[in-house]
Write an enzyme that holds these catalytic residues in place. Sequence first.
Site, PDB file in Angstrom:
ATOM      1  N   THR A  59       0.636  -1.450  -0.031  1.00 10.15           N
ATOM      2  CA  THR A  59       0.007   0.047  -0.062  1.00 10.15           C
ATOM      3  C   THR A  59       1.017   1.330   0.161  1.00 10.15           C
ATOM      4  OG1 THR A  59      -1.593  -1.164   1.179  1.00 10.15           O
ATOM      5  CG2 THR A  59      -1.772   1.125   1.087  1.00 10.15           C
ATOM      6  N   CYS A  60       0.447   2.178  -0.899  1.00  8.20           N
ATOM      7  CA  CYS A  60       1.062   3.477  -0.701  1.00  8.20           C
ATOM      8  C   CYS A  60       0.271   4.681  -0.652  1.00  8.20           C
ATOM      9  CB  CYS A  60       1.844   3.806  -2.242  1.00  8.20           C
ATOM     10  SG  CYS A  60       2.986   2.462  -2.508  1.00  8.20           S
TER      11      CYS A  60
END
Length: 591
Positions: free
Chosen positions: A403-404
């Site tokens: 996840t970013c």
Amino acid sequence: MSITKETLEQHLKDPAIFCCRREKGLVISAADLEDPSLFDDMVDAGLLTLSPEGLRIEQVLGSTLLTDVEALTPITAEVLDKVNDVNSSSEKEKAPVVNESKPIVTTKIGGEGMLHIEIAKADHIEGLKLDLPIGSATTTESFVPAPGAAPAGEKKVIRTLKKKHMKISKVELGDKTSIVDGVLTIDKSVVDKAVLEDPLCKSLALDIIYPDERHQYTETIMDVCPIATKVEGELGEGVTKVADGVVFMLTGVDEDGVQVHEFGSSEGYLDEKMYFGHPGCADENDIIIRCHAVIERLTGMTRPGPFAAHKCQDYVIQTIRDELKKYEGEVIREEICEDVRREGNPRVVLVKEIMGQGAMHDNVICPTEPCGILGGQKNVDCGNVPIVLTPNQVRDGSIHALTCIGPATKEMTRHYIREPLVEGLAADTELDLIGVIFIGSPQVNDEKLWVSERLGSLLESLDCDGCIITTEGFGNNHIDFIQHIGQAGKRGIPVVGVSFCAYQGQLVVGNEYATAMVEENMDKGGFENNVAGCSCVTKEVAARAIQMLKNKMAGVEIKPAPKKWNNDVINANNKLLGLPETVLLDNGTLH
């Protein structure tokens, strides 16, 4: 809008305010009084001014007006023929309220058929201890052990995981990967092979950052990943070795220099852009191996682009895992993790909502190696449906975070291998933790609802007595986060929600079951402050959430949260649990 008969009991201690103009001779009833849940908005809009001489609702019901009174006017003693004599408790009225706003009542459930309630002594509250038969405090029958069964709450170990933390005191780049006498040497040419793992990764570079060297520029932090490997058994059991004192930090840009991020990025001076010591971050004395990836232009907001960076980094880590497997150096500590059941105690589950909108919002579940990539499945590819893991599987690195989202609120890979709520629930002798459920957050609302309904069916099938639901990030995923709380609530399952909300992440949706919420924010202004790992689940957040769940299951009232986020409420709860004060970062400044 007048208060309803159904909610009257909840507001007896609130100020009595007329909703409309009322005339002399009126006998006051609920229909004449304004709904207290609207007071904050009315005060903010300048429509209402509360008075210290104003009476409470319980003091005015059934009284007769001696004069005409205008709308939105506090009711005082001089306009009534009588004031109801009620047994008021000044201590109770002054007590802070939970939903991150009430003094926490310590409850112990299970064992010997008793419910133990203890209200901590605070500055203005005298302590109180009670022991009651469970049957008198709940609507369900007490557990009766079958003949020959273990006593209620007795610990039954299902499987054991031993994590051996191996001391690493020095890291260097060299001509061959090895671990000798606590010194980790990484073949500097390994990046040439690693970059071939995915054509979208155009280059990969390694460097070593010691704790006293952190005041240096870094590109956005995509992940922090432990070095861990299985030496015996599968994920969640047997023996795992963990390199202690060192972590990988993945950073990334595309060929045009665009940061690989979504809502906010964490490029800047490293010592200012990571909350060292938080579960997902490097610790204060950790050596950081920075792995910097450059991916193909315009792929940063796609699923394949960021994944390429993670995949190539994992190739490098695997060469170290292979050396760690056979290394027999100093063991700093041995961590024994147990999957246990405590039959007769309240059956609880932890639900962790993870990102699943696609693009860079994804996670790898159950890889072959702890915190790895190979052998795992992505939750997006699995349809974001709920997946049940054992607590030990989570603590053995069954989640690799891709996840970013906003740096402060994302849970990085290291977070999951030492997740405070998993640790806290598993160790709590008053509860029976039956599993950890990971559920993705889809992009489309129809899919969100469909996935949430699957969670509701699963919770019902597990016959849960309570659950805690968490989410990383905020905004879009709050839609299904609240749906999940509703799925539990409408089935009569006590539920506590844990999220970053504060100011910037205020919930835009809600339901009648979202009445017990725990705040993660650690920014003074209540914002996503771009400090990696800042506003996530910590030990303190976990302790408050677990206690709130016990309160909820025991039927202890949880009062509404204040209209606006207030960190004083959180610290009042911390104090009552003997936890350290939550100190907020001022404008994202760590020092």
